[in-house]
Write a protein that holds these residues in place. Structure first.
Motif, PDB file in Angstrom:
ATOM      1  N   SER A 116       0.838  -1.184   0.000  1.00 55.70           N
ATOM      2  CA  SER A 116       0.000   0.000   0.000  1.00 55.70           C
ATOM      3  C   SER A 116       0.883   1.247   0.000  1.00 55.70           C
ATOM      4  CB  SER A 116      -0.890  -0.019   1.245  1.00 55.70           C
ATOM      5  OG  SER A 116      -1.700   1.121   1.281  1.00 55.70           O
ATOM      6  N   ARG A 117       0.444   2.282  -0.700  1.00 55.75           N
ATOM      7  CA  ARG A 117       1.228   3.511  -0.726  1.00 55.75           C
ATOM      8  C   ARG A 117       0.308   4.711  -0.803  1.00 55.75           C
ATOM      9  NH1 ARG A 117       1.292   6.059  -5.491  1.00 55.75           N
ATOM     10  NH2 ARG A 117       0.764   4.928  -7.380  1.00 55.75           N
ATOM     11  N   HIS A 118       0.879   5.859  -0.473  1.00 60.60           N
ATOM     12  CA  HIS A 118       0.148   7.120  -0.601  1.00 60.60           C
ATOM     13  C   HIS A 118       0.295   7.628  -2.028  1.00 60.60           C
ATOM     14  CE1 HIS A 118      -1.181   7.724   3.450  1.00 60.60           C
ATOM     15  NE2 HIS A 118       0.012   7.397   3.917  1.00 60.60           N
ATOM     16  N   ALA A 119      -0.506   8.606  -2.346  1.00 63.09           N
ATOM     17  CA  ALA A 119      -0.451   9.242  -3.658  1.00 63.09           C
ATOM     18  C   ALA A 119       0.914   9.887  -3.865  1.00 63.09           C
ATOM     19  CB  ALA A 119      -1.543  10.292  -3.774  1.00 63.09           C
ATOM     20  N   ARG A 120       1.245  10.057  -5.115  1.00 60.07           N
ATOM     21  CA  ARG A 120       2.466  10.758  -5.502  1.00 60.07           C
ATOM     22  C   ARG A 120       2.081  12.021  -6.261  1.00 60.07           C
ATOM     23  NH1 ARG A 120       4.503   5.142  -7.656  1.00 60.07           N
ATOM     24  NH2 ARG A 120       5.394   4.305  -5.749  1.00 60.07           N
ATOM     25  N   PRO A 121       2.916  13.060  -6.176  1.00 56.85           N
ATOM     26  CA  PRO A 121       2.598  14.288  -6.918  1.00 56.85           C
ATOM     27  C   PRO A 121       2.337  13.993  -8.392  1.00 56.85           C
ATOM     28  CG  PRO A 121       4.382  14.690  -5.394  1.00 56.85           C
ATOM     29  CD  PRO A 121       4.132  13.198  -5.378  1.00 56.85           C
ATOM     30  N   GLY A 122       1.279  14.620  -8.906  1.00 59.77           N
ATOM     31  CA  GLY A 122       0.887  14.434 -10.297  1.00 59.77           C
ATOM     32  C   GLY A 122      -0.195  13.383 -10.490  1.00 59.77           C
ATOM     33  N   GLU A 123      -0.405  12.522  -9.507  1.00 54.48           N
ATOM     34  CA  GLU A 123      -1.449  11.495  -9.598  1.00 54.48           C
ATOM     35  C   GLU A 123      -2.784  12.056  -9.122  1.00 54.48           C
ATOM     36  OE1 GLU A 123       0.621   7.229  -8.704  1.00 54.48           O
ATOM     37  OE2 GLU A 123      -0.017   8.393  -6.970  1.00 54.48           O
ATOM     38  N   ARG A 124      -3.849  11.537  -9.676  1.00 56.42           N
ATOM     39  CA  ARG A 124      -5.177  11.873  -9.168  1.00 56.42           C
ATOM     40  C   ARG A 124      -5.410  11.104  -7.876  1.00 56.42           C
ATOM     41  NH1 ARG A 124      -8.266  15.325 -11.424  1.00 56.42           N
ATOM     42  NH2 ARG A 124      -7.949  15.802 -13.588  1.00 56.42           N
ATOM     43  N   VAL A 125      -6.149  11.723  -6.977  1.00 54.61           N
ATOM     44  CA  VAL A 125      -6.570  11.054  -5.745  1.00 54.61           C
ATOM     45  C   VAL A 125      -8.094  11.080  -5.708  1.00 54.61           C
ATOM     46  CG1 VAL A 125      -4.487  11.557  -4.421  1.00 54.61           C
ATOM     47  CG2 VAL A 125      -6.359  13.179  -4.378  1.00 54.61           C
ATOM     48  N   GLN A 126      -8.660  10.058  -5.093  1.00 57.72           N
ATOM     49  CA  GLN A 126     -10.099  10.002  -4.921  1.00 57.72           C
ATOM     50  C   GLN A 126     -10.417  10.342  -3.468  1.00 57.72           C
ATOM     51  OE1 GLN A 126     -10.620   5.922  -6.228  1.00 57.72           O
ATOM     52  NE2 GLN A 126     -11.628   6.658  -8.097  1.00 57.72           N
ATOM     53  N   LEU A 127     -11.253  11.340  -3.279  1.00 59.15           N
ATOM     54  CA  LEU A 127     -11.656  11.768  -1.945  1.00 59.15           C
ATOM     55  C   LEU A 127     -13.077  11.278  -1.706  1.00 59.15           C
ATOM     56  CD1 LEU A 127     -10.340  15.454  -2.104  1.00 59.15           C
ATOM     57  CD2 LEU A 127      -9.081  13.361  -1.534  1.00 59.15           C
ATOM     58  N   TYR A 128     -13.246  10.433  -0.706  1.00 58.55           N
ATOM     59  CA  TYR A 128     -14.526   9.800  -0.415  1.00 58.55           C
ATOM     60  C   TYR A 128     -15.051  10.175   0.958  1.00 58.55           C
ATOM     61  CZ  TYR A 128     -14.470   6.315  -4.188  1.00 58.55           C
ATOM     62  OH  TYR A 128     -14.498   5.677  -5.405  1.00 58.55           O
ATOM     63  N   GLN A 129     -16.343  10.038   1.108  1.00 60.76           N
ATOM     64  CA  GLN A 129     -16.989   9.978   2.415  1.00 60.76           C
ATOM     65  C   GLN A 129     -17.643   8.607   2.480  1.00 60.76           C
ATOM     66  OE1 GLN A 129     -20.315  12.604   3.080  1.00 60.76           O
ATOM     67  NE2 GLN A 129     -20.621  11.834   5.132  1.00 60.76           N
ATOM     68  N   GLY A 130     -17.415   7.869   3.557  1.00 55.06           N
ATOM     69  CA  GLY A 130     -18.033   6.557   3.729  1.00 55.06           C
ATOM     70  C   GLY A 130     -17.419   5.462   2.883  1.00 55.06           C
ATOM     71  N   LEU A 131     -16.148   5.577   2.572  1.00 52.64           N
ATOM     72  CA  LEU A 131     -15.460   4.567   1.770  1.00 52.64           C
ATOM     73  C   LEU A 131     -15.608   3.195   2.411  1.00 52.64           C
ATOM     74  CD1 LEU A 131     -13.619   4.242  -0.722  1.00 52.64           C
ATOM     75  CD2 LEU A 131     -11.678   4.594   0.782  1.00 52.64           C
ATOM     76  N   ARG A 132     -15.734   2.190   1.581  1.00 51.98           N
ATOM     77  CA  ARG A 132     -15.898   0.786   1.995  1.00 51.98           C
ATOM     78  C   ARG A 132     -17.225   0.520   2.708  1.00 51.98           C
ATOM     79  NH1 ARG A 132     -10.401   1.751   2.840  1.00 51.98           N
ATOM     80  NH2 ARG A 132      -9.094   0.605   1.386  1.00 51.98           N
ATOM     81  N   THR A 133     -18.206   1.364   2.431  1.00 57.23           N
ATOM     82  CA  THR A 133     -19.562   1.109   2.908  1.00 57.23           C
ATOM     83  C   THR A 133     -20.482   1.207   1.701  1.00 57.23           C
ATOM     84  OG1 THR A 133     -20.266   3.410   3.306  1.00 57.23           O
ATOM     85  CG2 THR A 133     -19.019   2.317   5.079  1.00 57.23           C
ATOM     86  N   ARG A 134     -21.705   0.722   1.852  1.00 55.63           N
ATOM     87  CA  ARG A 134     -22.633   0.814   0.723  1.00 55.63           C
ATOM     88  C   ARG A 134     -23.115   2.246   0.513  1.00 55.63           C
ATOM     89  NH1 ARG A 134     -28.215  -1.372   3.177  1.00 55.63           N
ATOM     90  NH2 ARG A 134     -29.037  -0.254   1.414  1.00 55.63           N
ATOM     91  N   HIS A 135     -22.772   3.133   1.431  1.00 54.66           N
ATOM     92  CA  HIS A 135     -23.165   4.533   1.318  1.00 54.66           C
ATOM     93  C   HIS A 135     -21.999   5.420   0.859  1.00 54.66           C
ATOM     94  CE1 HIS A 135     -26.902   3.437   3.187  1.00 54.66           C
ATOM     95  NE2 HIS A 135     -26.226   2.867   4.167  1.00 54.66           N
TER      96      HIS A 135
END
Length: 149
Positions: free
Chosen positions: A31-50
Motif C-alpha cells: 500500500s502507498r500514498h499518492a504521488r505528486p501528479g497522480e489523481r486522488v479520490q476523496l470519499y466519504q463513507g469509503l468501503r460502505t454501501r453509502h
C-alpha cells in the motif's frame, strides 16, 4: 489512483476549497500514498454501501509531517509558524479544534509522525455532484444508481 476517506464534517471544507490536504500515517507493505501528479479520490463513507465520491483532484505535494499537540508542527524540516492557519487548511476551525479532534480520534497520542498529502485546487470538473454515489463499474448517477455502460 489512491483513495482517501473523510468524515462527513470535512466534506463542506473540501467542496469549498478550504481543506486542501490530509494528514495520514505512513503506509506499509504494498500500500502507498499518492504521488505528486497522480489523481486522488476523496470519499466519504469509503468501503460502505453509502460511499460517496467527493472529488478527484491531482496530488500536488507529499511531505513528512510531525504534529505535537503541545503546540508544534513540522512540515518537512520546517516548523509551521501559524498553527491556526494549518488547522484551517486541514478543515478545522482552529488549532484548538484540531487538537480536540485528534484527542478524541487518537486517545493517548500526543505526538504523531506521518505524511501530509496536499492536492491542487479542485477544478469544477473534478467534483462529483452532491448526492452521487460511485457505481460498481466506476460510473455513477445523481441517485446513486449505476449508470449504463
Amino acid at each position: 489512483m489512491v483513495a482517501y476517506n473523510f468524515q462527513g464534517r470535512f466534506v463542506p471544507a473540501i467542496r469549498s476549497g478550504l481543506k486542501r490536504h490530509t494528514i495520514r500515517a505512513e503506509r506499509g507493505g504494498r500500500s502507498r500514498h499518492a504521488r505528486p501528479g497522480e489523481r486522488v479520490q476523496l470519499y466519504q463513507g469509503l468501503r460502505t454501501r453509502h460511499a460517496r465520491l467527493i472529488a478527484e483532484p491531482v496530488c500536488a505535494e507529499v511531505w513528512p509531517v510531525r504534529l505535537d499537540l503541545g503546540g508544534h508542527v513540522e512540515i518537512g524540516i520546517d516548523p509551521c509558524l501559524d498553527l491556526d492557519a494549518f488547522a484551517v487548511a486541514d478543515g478545522f476551525r482552529d488549532w484548538v479544534d484540531l487538537c480536540a479532534f485528534w484527542r478524541r480520534q487518537h486517545p493517548g497520542v500526543v505526538v504523531f509522525s506521518g505524511v501530509m498529502i496536499r492536492w491542487a485546487p479542485i477544478a469544477a470538473d473534478d467534483f462529483v455532484p452532491e448526492g452521487a454515489r460511485r457505481g460498481g463499474r466506476g460510473q455513477m448517477d445523481l441517485f446513486g444508481a449505476e449508470a449504463a455502460p
